[in-house]
Structure formats: structure tokens, C-alpha cells
Design a protein around this motif. Sequence first.
Motif, mmCIF file in Angstrom:
data_model
loop_
_atom_site.group_PDB
_atom_site.id
_atom_site.type_symbol
_atom_site.label_atom_id
_atom_site.label_comp_id
_atom_site.label_asym_id
_atom_site.label_seq_id
_atom_site.Cartn_x
_atom_site.Cartn_y
_atom_site.Cartn_z
ATOM 1 N N VAL A 44 11.226 0.761 22.893
ATOM 2 C CA VAL A 44 12.322 -0.205 22.988
ATOM 3 C C VAL A 44 12.019 -1.427 22.129
ATOM 4 O O VAL A 44 10.869 -1.685 21.775
ATOM 5 C CB VAL A 44 12.582 -0.636 24.455
ATOM 6 C CG1 VAL A 44 12.955 0.552 25.324
ATOM 7 C CG2 VAL A 44 11.389 -1.376 25.041
ATOM 8 N N THR A 45 13.075 -2.168 21.815
ATOM 9 C CA THR A 45 12.933 -3.407 21.062
ATOM 10 C C THR A 45 13.796 -4.480 21.690
ATOM 11 O O THR A 45 14.765 -4.179 22.385
ATOM 12 C CB THR A 45 13.324 -3.205 19.578
ATOM 13 O OG1 THR A 45 13.103 -4.426 18.876
ATOM 14 C CG2 THR A 45 14.781 -2.787 19.431
ATOM 15 N N ASP A 46 13.433 -5.736 21.401
ATOM 16 C CA ASP A 46 14.253 -6.851 21.862
ATOM 17 C C ASP A 46 15.199 -7.322 20.758
ATOM 18 O O ASP A 46 15.951 -8.266 20.947
ATOM 19 C CB ASP A 46 13.379 -8.004 22.361
ATOM 20 C CG ASP A 46 12.404 -8.507 21.308
ATOM 21 O OD1 ASP A 46 12.407 -8.003 20.169
ATOM 22 O OD2 ASP A 46 11.619 -9.412 21.640
ATOM 23 N N ALA A 47 15.187 -6.664 19.589
ATOM 24 C CA ALA A 47 16.075 -7.025 18.483
ATOM 25 C C ALA A 47 17.498 -6.593 18.807
ATOM 26 O O ALA A 47 17.737 -5.453 19.197
ATOM 27 C CB ALA A 47 15.613 -6.367 17.188
ATOM 28 N N VAL A 48 18.451 -7.510 18.657
ATOM 29 C CA VAL A 48 19.844 -7.228 18.979
ATOM 30 C C VAL A 48 20.526 -6.498 17.827
ATOM 31 O O VAL A 48 21.231 -5.516 18.029
ATOM 32 C CB VAL A 48 20.591 -8.539 19.326
ATOM 33 C CG1 VAL A 48 22.056 -8.269 19.584
ATOM 34 C CG2 VAL A 48 19.952 -9.210 20.524
ATOM 35 N N GLU A 49 20.343 -6.979 16.617
ATOM 36 C CA GLU A 49 20.970 -6.376 15.443
ATOM 37 C C GLU A 49 20.083 -5.283 14.871
ATOM 38 O O GLU A 49 18.858 -5.386 14.884
ATOM 39 C CB GLU A 49 21.225 -7.447 14.369
ATOM 40 C CG GLU A 49 22.124 -8.574 14.824
ATOM 41 C CD GLU A 49 23.555 -8.136 15.089
ATOM 42 O OE1 GLU A 49 24.022 -7.179 14.447
ATOM 43 O OE2 GLU A 49 24.206 -8.735 15.961
ATOM 44 N N GLU A 50 20.708 -4.235 14.334
ATOM 45 C CA GLU A 50 19.941 -3.112 13.803
ATOM 46 C C GLU A 50 19.058 -3.504 12.634
ATOM 47 O O GLU A 50 18.006 -2.912 12.425
ATOM 48 C CB GLU A 50 20.887 -1.985 13.401
ATOM 49 C CG GLU A 50 21.500 -1.305 14.604
ATOM 50 C CD GLU A 50 22.381 -0.134 14.223
ATOM 51 O OE1 GLU A 50 22.284 0.349 13.082
ATOM 52 O OE2 GLU A 50 23.170 0.291 15.075
ATOM 53 N N ASP A 51 19.459 -4.496 11.835
ATOM 54 C CA ASP A 51 18.657 -4.890 10.677
ATOM 55 C C ASP A 51 17.738 -6.079 10.984
ATOM 56 O O ASP A 51 17.085 -6.617 10.105
ATOM 57 C CB ASP A 51 19.550 -5.215 9.488
ATOM 58 C CG ASP A 51 20.536 -6.346 9.782
ATOM 59 O OD1 ASP A 51 20.680 -6.728 10.955
ATOM 60 O OD2 ASP A 51 21.153 -6.843 8.826
ATOM 61 N N GLU A 52 17.663 -6.465 12.232
ATOM 62 C CA GLU A 52 16.841 -7.603 12.674
ATOM 63 C C GLU A 52 15.442 -7.117 13.058
ATOM 64 O O GLU A 52 15.278 -6.053 13.624
ATOM 65 C CB GLU A 52 17.531 -8.244 13.885
ATOM 66 C CG GLU A 52 16.786 -9.352 14.558
ATOM 67 C CD GLU A 52 17.503 -9.856 15.809
ATOM 68 O OE1 GLU A 52 16.875 -10.596 16.555
ATOM 69 O OE2 GLU A 52 18.667 -9.499 16.046
ATOM 70 N N ASP A 53 14.429 -7.918 12.715
ATOM 71 C CA ASP A 53 13.069 -7.617 13.162
ATOM 72 C C ASP A 53 12.920 -8.060 14.613
ATOM 73 O O ASP A 53 13.470 -9.074 15.016
ATOM 74 C CB ASP A 53 12.039 -8.359 12.318
ATOM 75 C CG ASP A 53 11.913 -7.776 10.917
ATOM 76 O OD1 ASP A 53 12.325 -6.620 10.708
ATOM 77 O OD2 ASP A 53 11.391 -8.486 10.039
ATOM 78 N N GLY A 54 12.193 -7.293 15.382
ATOM 79 C CA GLY A 54 11.963 -7.654 16.779
ATOM 80 C C GLY A 54 10.649 -7.063 17.253
ATOM 81 O O GLY A 54 9.982 -6.326 16.538
#
Length: 93
Positions: A36-46
Motif C-alpha cells: 500500500v501507499t499513502d500517495a493520493v495521485e498515481e504520479d505522486e511519490d509516497g
Amino acid sequence: MANEEKKITMETDTGERVEFYVLEETKINGKNYLLVTDAVEEDEDGECYILKDMSRAEEAQAVYEFVEDDDEIDYLYRIFSELLEDAGVDIEK
């Protein structure tokens, strides 16, 4: 925005609700794991986290724990890296 179907909400020990977006899931030795990731946007780093399903079959809701064992994380990191290789998703340790 990330696909709503792939969003999970977890509740911390203090009652705080935290949302994560599922990048991939797999089953190993009868246990389900989520990347899982905490990045909201697909192109965002998280930040990425690996969760292990600790719930029993009779439980209505899944109970996930963060994987914290370094050896287990290394093993699962390699598996998830291979699974995501064709999807164009880069994960770094």
C-alpha cells in the motif's frame, strides 16, 4: 485520483483513521499481503508499506498489521517488485 476500489482505511490503536491505496496484493504460505501507499495521485511519490492479513476466517473485517521483520520485508519487497515490474510502478526500499 487513485481508484476508490483499491483504497483501504485502517484505524490505529489511538482511533485515528488512515487511508492507504493498494498497489498490489499477493498470497504467500496462506497469508494475504498488501503493498500500500499513502500517495493520493498515481504520479505522486509516497511512502509504501507492506501489510499482512492477520484476521481469522470467521472475522467479518480484515485485520492487517504492518510487516516489521527485516527479513520478511526483504523477501516481500522482491516479490512485489517482480509483480509490479510490468505495471511500470517503481518501488524503492
